[in-house]
Design an enzyme around this catalytic site. Structure first.
Site, PDB file in Angstrom:
ATOM      1  N   ASP A   3      26.205  35.228  56.997  1.00 33.19           N
ATOM      2  CA  ASP A   3      26.644  36.242  56.032  1.00 33.19           C
ATOM      3  C   ASP A   3      27.582  35.675  54.967  1.00 33.19           C
ATOM      4  OD1 ASP A   3      28.690  35.897  57.846  1.00 33.19           O
ATOM      5  OD2 ASP A   3      29.157  38.028  58.057  1.00 33.19           O
ATOM      6  N   THR A  39      22.124  31.897  62.163  1.00 27.51           N
ATOM      7  CA  THR A  39      23.331  32.063  62.981  1.00 27.51           C
ATOM      8  C   THR A  39      22.919  32.283  64.433  1.00 27.51           C
ATOM      9  OG1 THR A  39      25.201  33.473  63.597  1.00 27.51           O
ATOM     10  CG2 THR A  39      23.523  34.540  62.322  1.00 27.51           C
ATOM     11  N   ASP A  46      24.641  34.070  66.241  1.00 25.40           N
ATOM     12  CA  ASP A  46      25.139  35.412  66.564  1.00 25.40           C
ATOM     13  C   ASP A  46      24.084  36.505  66.355  1.00 25.40           C
ATOM     14  OD1 ASP A  46      27.543  34.059  66.854  1.00 25.40           O
ATOM     15  OD2 ASP A  46      28.246  34.582  64.847  1.00 25.40           O
ATOM     16  N   ASP A  53      23.675  38.307  63.840  1.00 29.56           N
ATOM     17  CA  ASP A  53      24.352  39.499  63.303  1.00 29.56           C
ATOM     18  C   ASP A  53      24.157  39.654  61.799  1.00 29.56           C
ATOM     19  OD1 ASP A  53      25.839  37.342  62.471  1.00 29.56           O
ATOM     20  OD2 ASP A  53      27.788  38.213  62.966  1.00 29.56           O
ATOM     21  N   ARG A  63      30.833  36.547  67.785  1.00 32.72           N
ATOM     22  CA  ARG A  63      31.764  37.268  66.894  1.00 32.72           C
ATOM     23  C   ARG A  63      31.807  38.750  67.274  1.00 32.72           C
ATOM     24  NH1 ARG A  63      31.212  35.962  60.671  1.00 32.72           N
ATOM     25  NH2 ARG A  63      29.206  36.931  61.009  1.00 32.72           N
ATOM     26  N   GLY A  83      28.835  27.853  60.173  1.00 34.62           N
ATOM     27  CA  GLY A  83      28.728  27.176  61.471  1.00 34.62           C
ATOM     28  C   GLY A  83      27.321  26.665  61.697  1.00 34.62           C
ATOM     29  N   ARG A  97      43.120  24.843  48.144  1.00 35.17           N
ATOM     30  CA  ARG A  97      43.542  23.511  47.652  1.00 35.17           C
ATOM     31  C   ARG A  97      45.058  23.478  47.623  1.00 35.17           C
ATOM     32  NH1 ARG A  97      39.785  21.501  43.197  1.00 35.17           N
ATOM     33  NH2 ARG A  97      38.143  20.567  44.450  1.00 35.17           N
TER      34      ARG A  97
END
Ligand code: F6P
Length: 372
Positions: free
Chosen positions: A120, A142, A144, A146, A188, A15, A85
């Site tokens: 991560d 991130t 987050d 985290d 999260r 992200g 895929r």
């Protein structure tokens, strides 16, 4: 050693978050000044798999320090060792291993080392590729916060500022209407954004994933404020928070993603239940991707630049398979850890006896409830 490194690759995975362009700029400018060419892969590991890249230059990495997102693009469903895929006959996604393609593309482009900017998931992928002989340096990203192995990731402080601004705004409308306002923030399974923004925004109740809450305690805190003559109450809730006797609220499941569960929706659950229990009109707002967008605040521009510079220093020193890290927030020293350190772990808010995070005590001291 630098003399051996003539070209590096750079990609941003997972992200997006504010400050990615600061890292791209820092890595590229530092490398270019040292005579090292830089290949920027598009859309995270997908660009490496599909061999899509751009030459990074002083021109195309200028004027981007203050911009949000990533000029290279990113992707959060492109794990080279398990890329979705097509579908199997039973409709489930079919996964293929494209790691050899990645190694081939790196060799074909003459890339001596790769800088991976990610969270991560990206660090786990990077560590796997590094085990195949590629020199990779990770840079932790991130909103987050985290990521195991570092006390701070860039993007987090901008998300906290955005969430704090939002809390400030709902304060006035909540007070005008004598309402409860619930503000749902991202993160999260970690409560860092709600803990920091809840404290900075003066949240009356902060609900963290690490501390399963009781609706009765939350309602009590709201009623106590009403009895004390307060015009409103603000509840800041992490998307990963859950009641003691309930589950996390899942917004959607994406089976093609390495991290298939997307959380979201607890804000509405809390607002509805608090209204039922207290009789006080309650509304909720989900901040969502607003927290990931926009211009990075100064602290994240500085951290991104420092991380990028440190990553290049690691490459210059001959280090391999390391992730840049910040340890000891009070002194803010940069260091580095093995690329494998974040794999499969999460850095949660410490809530246990004797190890409780200092901000929890500070929030409690000004009357904030954690719903427990
Ligand atoms: O990890 C960053 C993050 O924004 C989380 O806080 C959130 O749970 C998730 O990503 C949302 O992912 P997506 O952008 O795929 O909806």
């Amino acid at each position: 050693m630098t003399s051996a490194i003539r070209r590096i690759g750079l990609l941003t995975g997972g992200g997006d978050c504010p400050g990615l362009n600061a890292v791209i700029r820092a890595v590229a400018k530092d490398a270019l000044r040292a005579g090292i060419a830089v290949t920027g892969f598009h859309d995270g590991f997908l660009g490496l798999i599909e061999n899509r890249a751009t030459e990074l230059t002083d021109e195309n990495t200028s004027g981007i320090l203050h911009t949000g997102g990533t000029i290279l693009g990113t992707h959060n469903r492109a794990n080279p060792s398990r890329l979705a895929r097509g579908t199997n006959p039973d409709g489930t996604p079919c996964f293929v291993d494209c790691t050899d393609d990645c190694l081939h593309h790196l060799a074909q482009r003459g890339i001596d080392a790769l800088v991976v900017v990610g969270g991560d998931g990206s660090m786990t992928i990077a560590a796997d590729i590094a085990e195949r002989g590629v020199n990779i340096i990770g840079v932790p990203k991130t909103i987050d916060n985290d990521l195991f192995g570092t006390d701070l990731t860039f993007g987090f402080l901008t998300a906290v500022q955005t969430a704090t601004d939002a809390i400030d705004r709902v304060q006035t409308t909540a007070a005008s209407h004598h309402r409860v306002m619930v503000v749902e923030v991202m993160g999260r399974h970690a409560g860092w954004i709600s803990l920091y923004a809840g404290l900075a925004g003066g949240g009356d109740v902060i609900l963290l994933p690490e501390l399963p809450f009781s609706f009765d305690v939350v309602a009590d805190a709201v009623m106590q404020r009403r009895r004390a003559g307060k015009r409103s109450s603000i509840i800041v809730v992490s998307e990963g928070a859950r009641p003691r006797d309930g589950e996390q609220v899942v917004a959607r499941i994406d089976p093609t993603s390495p991290d298939p569960i997307r959380l979201g929706g607890i804000g509405k659950v809390v607002a509805d239940r608090v209204e039922d229990l207290t009789g006080i009109e309650s509304r909720f707002v989900v901040l969502g991707h607003v927290q990931r967008g926009g211009s990075p605040i100064a602290a994240d521009r500085i951290l991104g630049t420092r991380f990028g510079h440190y990553a290049m220093g690691l490459l210059r020193s001959g280090a391999r398979s390391r992730m840049v890290a910040m340890q000891g927030l009070s002194v803010g020293m940069l260091t580095d850890v093995d690329l494998r350190v974040p794999a499969g772990k999460q850095r949660l808010v410490p809530v246990g006896r004797g190890e409780e995070h200092a901000l929890i005590g500070a929030a409690r001291a000004v009357g904030t409830s954690f719903g427990v």
